[in-house]
Design a protein around this motif. Structure first.
Motif, PDB file in Angstrom:
ATOM      1  N   VAL A  66      38.882  42.926  46.302  1.00  0.00           N
ATOM      2  CA  VAL A  66      39.778  41.985  45.616  1.00  0.00           C
ATOM      3  C   VAL A  66      38.939  40.958  44.881  1.00  0.00           C
ATOM      4  N   ASN A  67      39.143  40.860  43.569  1.00  0.00           N
ATOM      5  CA  ASN A  67      38.440  39.880  42.745  1.00  0.00           C
ATOM      6  C   ASN A  67      39.494  38.927  42.185  1.00  0.00           C
ATOM      7  N   ASP A  68      39.256  37.629  42.332  1.00  0.00           N
ATOM      8  CA  ASP A  68      40.236  36.647  41.844  1.00  0.00           C
ATOM      9  C   ASP A  68      39.683  35.776  40.721  1.00  0.00           C
ATOM     10  N   GLY A  70      39.802  36.267  37.451  1.00  0.00           N
ATOM     11  CA  GLY A  70      40.589  36.266  36.216  1.00  0.00           C
ATOM     12  C   GLY A  70      41.961  35.649  36.425  1.00  0.00           C
ATOM     13  N   GLU A  72      44.718  37.198  36.846  1.00  0.00           N
ATOM     14  CA  GLU A  72      45.406  37.989  37.874  1.00  0.00           C
ATOM     15  C   GLU A  72      44.332  38.626  38.744  1.00  0.00           C
ATOM     16  N   PRO A  73      44.592  38.803  40.022  1.00  0.00           N
ATOM     17  CA  PRO A  73      43.603  39.483  40.870  1.00  0.00           C
ATOM     18  C   PRO A  73      43.401  40.934  40.411  1.00  0.00           C
ATOM     19  N   THR A  74      42.232  41.465  40.694  1.00  0.00           N
ATOM     20  CA  THR A  74      41.909  42.849  40.361  1.00  0.00           C
ATOM     21  C   THR A  74      41.192  43.476  41.545  1.00  0.00           C
ATOM     22  N   GLY A  75      41.028  44.790  41.482  1.00  0.00           N
ATOM     23  CA  GLY A  75      40.288  45.508  42.507  1.00  0.00           C
ATOM     24  C   GLY A  75      41.112  46.620  43.128  1.00  0.00           C
ATOM     25  N   VAL A  78      44.262  45.588  45.016  1.00  0.00           N
ATOM     26  CA  VAL A  78      45.270  45.102  44.068  1.00  0.00           C
ATOM     27  C   VAL A  78      45.939  46.297  43.393  1.00  0.00           C
ATOM     28  N   ASP A  79      45.138  47.283  42.982  1.00  0.00           N
ATOM     29  CA  ASP A  79      45.686  48.477  42.348  1.00  0.00           C
ATOM     30  C   ASP A  79      46.669  49.189  43.280  1.00  0.00           C
ATOM     31  N   GLU A  82      49.860  47.176  43.548  1.00  0.00           N
ATOM     32  CA  GLU A  82      50.684  47.315  42.341  1.00  0.00           C
ATOM     33  C   GLU A  82      51.395  48.669  42.312  1.00  0.00           C
ATOM     34  N   TRP A  94      51.633  36.756  42.950  1.00  0.00           N
ATOM     35  CA  TRP A  94      50.358  36.657  43.646  1.00  0.00           C
ATOM     36  C   TRP A  94      50.095  35.243  44.147  1.00  0.00           C
TER      37      TRP A  94
END
Length: 170
Positions: A66-68, A70, A72-75, A78-79, A82, A94
């Motif tokens: 999990v990267n926060d 940006g 919106e979180p990504t990683g 998170v994928d 979603e 989020w």
């Protein structure tokens, strides 16, 4: 005229008891279904409220998962979240926070799901519902990762685990 011998009378009693038990079981089944009781269940209705609605997800940053940094979180977590949300027609709201803050949010009813570097050895298992561990999630690096849900929301937990089983196995 047929005479009932003691053996036949005993057989008749057994049949009557079995019939009475079957009728009782049928009555109980009808009463339970009339109450709308399903198993598993969500005492607070999490699955019903997020399906077609908003799923409030807490994220705890974790390198590779999990990267926060940006908007919106990504990683990988998170994928997956979603994709799960899409499978139940939910939008995601989020919230980024530390693990303890997220668990508090689950307990308070402010969050529906928490993701991050939680493993099957999580110290939060007495305060949150915990999925089975998933080692095959991208970025797990051999860890058995889990997702957290509000304690007792077992229908939501089961739906999430069914999704994760199909997507990443165990």
């Amino acid at each position: 005229m047929t005479t009932i011998t003691p053996r036949k009378r005993g057989d008749l009693r057994v049949c009557l008891r079995a019939a009475a038990a079957a009728v009782t079981l049928a009555v109980v089944a009808v009463l339970v279904s009339a109450c709308g009781l399903t198993v598993p269940t969500d005492p607070d209705g999490t699955l019903d409220s997020v399906t077609g609605g908003t799923m409030r997800v807490g994220v705890s940053p974790e390198p590779g998962l999990v990267n926060d940094s940006g908007p919106e979180p990504t990683g990988p977590l998170v994928d997956l979240t979603e994709e799960f949300a899409a499978s139940i027609d939910a939008r995601i709201e989020w919230t980024v926070g530390a693990e303890e803050t997220l668990v508090g949010g689950l307990e308070a009813g402010d969050l529906d799901l928490a993701i991050g570097g939680f493993t099957d050895q999580t110290p939060w298992s007495d305060r949150a519902g915990v999925t089975r561990g998933y080692k095959s999630i991208e970025g797990a690096d051999g860890r058995s990762l889990v997702f957290l849900v509000p304690l007792g929301e077992n229908a939501f937990l089961s739906e999430l685990e069914e999704f994760l089983d199909e997507e990443v196995g165990s």
